[in-house]
Write an enzyme that holds these catalytic residues in place. Structure first.
Site, PDB file in Angstrom:
ATOM      1  N   LYS A  49       0.841  -1.210   0.000  1.00  0.00           N
ATOM      2  CA  LYS A  49       0.000   0.000   0.000  1.00  0.00           C
ATOM      3  C   LYS A  49       0.870   1.251   0.000  1.00  0.00           C
ATOM      4  O   LYS A  49       0.603   2.214  -0.730  1.00  0.00           O
ATOM      5  CB  LYS A  49      -0.946  -0.017   1.220  1.00  0.00           C
ATOM      6  N   GLN A 101      -5.359  -2.085   9.658  1.00  0.00           N
ATOM      7  CA  GLN A 101      -5.070  -3.328   8.942  1.00  0.00           C
ATOM      8  C   GLN A 101      -5.617  -4.525   9.716  1.00  0.00           C
ATOM      9  O   GLN A 101      -5.373  -4.673  10.912  1.00  0.00           O
ATOM     10  CB  GLN A 101      -3.544  -3.462   8.756  1.00  0.00           C
ATOM     11  N   ASP A 153     -11.260   2.257   3.617  1.00  0.00           N
ATOM     12  CA  ASP A 153     -11.594   0.833   3.414  1.00  0.00           C
ATOM     13  C   ASP A 153     -13.082   0.652   3.115  1.00  0.00           C
ATOM     14  O   ASP A 153     -13.507  -0.415   2.685  1.00  0.00           O
ATOM     15  CB  ASP A 153     -11.246   0.023   4.676  1.00  0.00           C
TER      16      ASP A 153
END
Ligand code: NAD
Length: 283
Positions: free
Chosen positions: A54, A98, A121
């Site tokens: 990322k 995460q 997200d």
């Protein structure tokens, strides 16, 4: 040797990142410098690799990124305080926690603590609610990636029968909603372990998407000739090698199939950055 056309998500992700890079340049010219943060709690080698990719994508397209690491035994209140600090930090435009988390932390509690406007997200209940309501909002990244892949290859969806295998919160459930929204108009069947007649549903489907994480769950003999088959689920064999939900022989029967490695992962990351840039482009 597969007869099916390979759905090349990696190539599509390269094109998306190039487009995002020019949008980031335009934002910078207007005085906005996009910044993404990741919050990684504990030591998890797969998560470590995902987070590193990322940040590499951010560097490639001109997005500043912050890599925040917290100890595996962090107190839940301290983790929530880190999230509150990111919510309040005007230099951070979007961030993610995460997953998976250490066992003592509740993922839903942490996800719900993220400011929905910074939830790149797309997993906060506000954003999932907007998806259900067909209202504008930040959409979950893997479902967006799968839809973009199907669209890039002009695979018909309107009125077609799409079977999704696996009803997880990250992929299966939001994907079912996304594909059935007005404008995409697929007829979606969401299969899970308790489903009766899964085989009949898969055999009749125009598009099969497997998000179960079960090795070789979908085999060539199970699908309709000419179907499109997308593998999302990931598992690991005894040697630690990544295994797809889609068996190799699917490529002999399907018209389109994802490669057994890659494709959806790079695209998922591209949509993470797309969510950040799109959120910043709002007036
Ligand atoms: P999850 O574990 O929450 O959901 C998996 C679902 O599959 C569960 O509902 C489970 O009951 C169901 N399932 C398992 N075996 C099944 C079977 N035999 N038949 C029908 N249903 C079955 O997972 P998730 O977070 O939604 O992710 C789904 C999969 O996609 C995982 O393997 C994950 O690693 C993978 N994933 C890949 C990417 C990517 O970028 N490629 C991104 C996100 C998730």
């Amino acid at each position: 040797m597969t007869k099916a056309l390979l759905l090349d998500g990696d190539a599509l992700a390269v094109r998306l990142r190039a487009d995002l890079a020019s949008r980031v340049t335009a934002l910078r010219q207007r005085g906005h410098s996009p910044c993404l943060a990741t919050l990684l709690i504990g030591d998890h080698s797969a998560s470590d690799a995902y987070v590193a990719r990322k940040h590499a994508d951010c560097a490639e397209i001109g997005i500043t990124s912050k890599d925040i690491r917290l100890p595996h035994d962090i107190d839940p209140q301290a983790a929530l305080a880190e999230i509150a600090a990111l919510n309040a930090d005007p230099s951070v435009h979007g961030f993610l926690v995460q997953l998976p988390l250490p066992d003592h932390l509740d993922a839903q509690t942490l996800i719900e603590a993220v400011d929905p406007a910074k939830d790149i997200d797309g997993l906060h209940p506000v954003n999932l609610g907007r998806l259900v309501a067909a209202a504008p909002g930040l959409r979950p990244c893997t479902p967006q990636a799968i839809l973009a892949l199907l669209r890039a290859y002009n695979i018909p969806l309107a009125g077609r029968s799409v079977v999704i295998v696996g009803r997880g919160a990250l992929v299966g459930r939001p994907l079912a909603m996304l594909l059935s929204l007005p404008g995409t108009d697929a007829t979606v069947t969401l299969l899970h372990r308790q489903s009766a007649n899964s085989a009949a549903a898969i055999a009749a489907a125009d598009v099969v998407i497997s998000a179960a994480g079960v090795p070789d769950l979908i085999r060539g003999a199970m699908i309709k000739p000419g179907a499109a088959v997308v593998g999302v689920g990931i598992s690991y064999d005894a040697a630690g090698q990544m295994v797809s939900d889609i068996a190799a022989d699917v490529g002999q029967i399907a018209r389109w199939v994802t490669p057994r490695h890659g494709s959806v992962g790079a695209l998922t990351r591209a949509f993470l950055l797309s969510n950040l840039v799109t959120a910043m482009e709002q007036p």
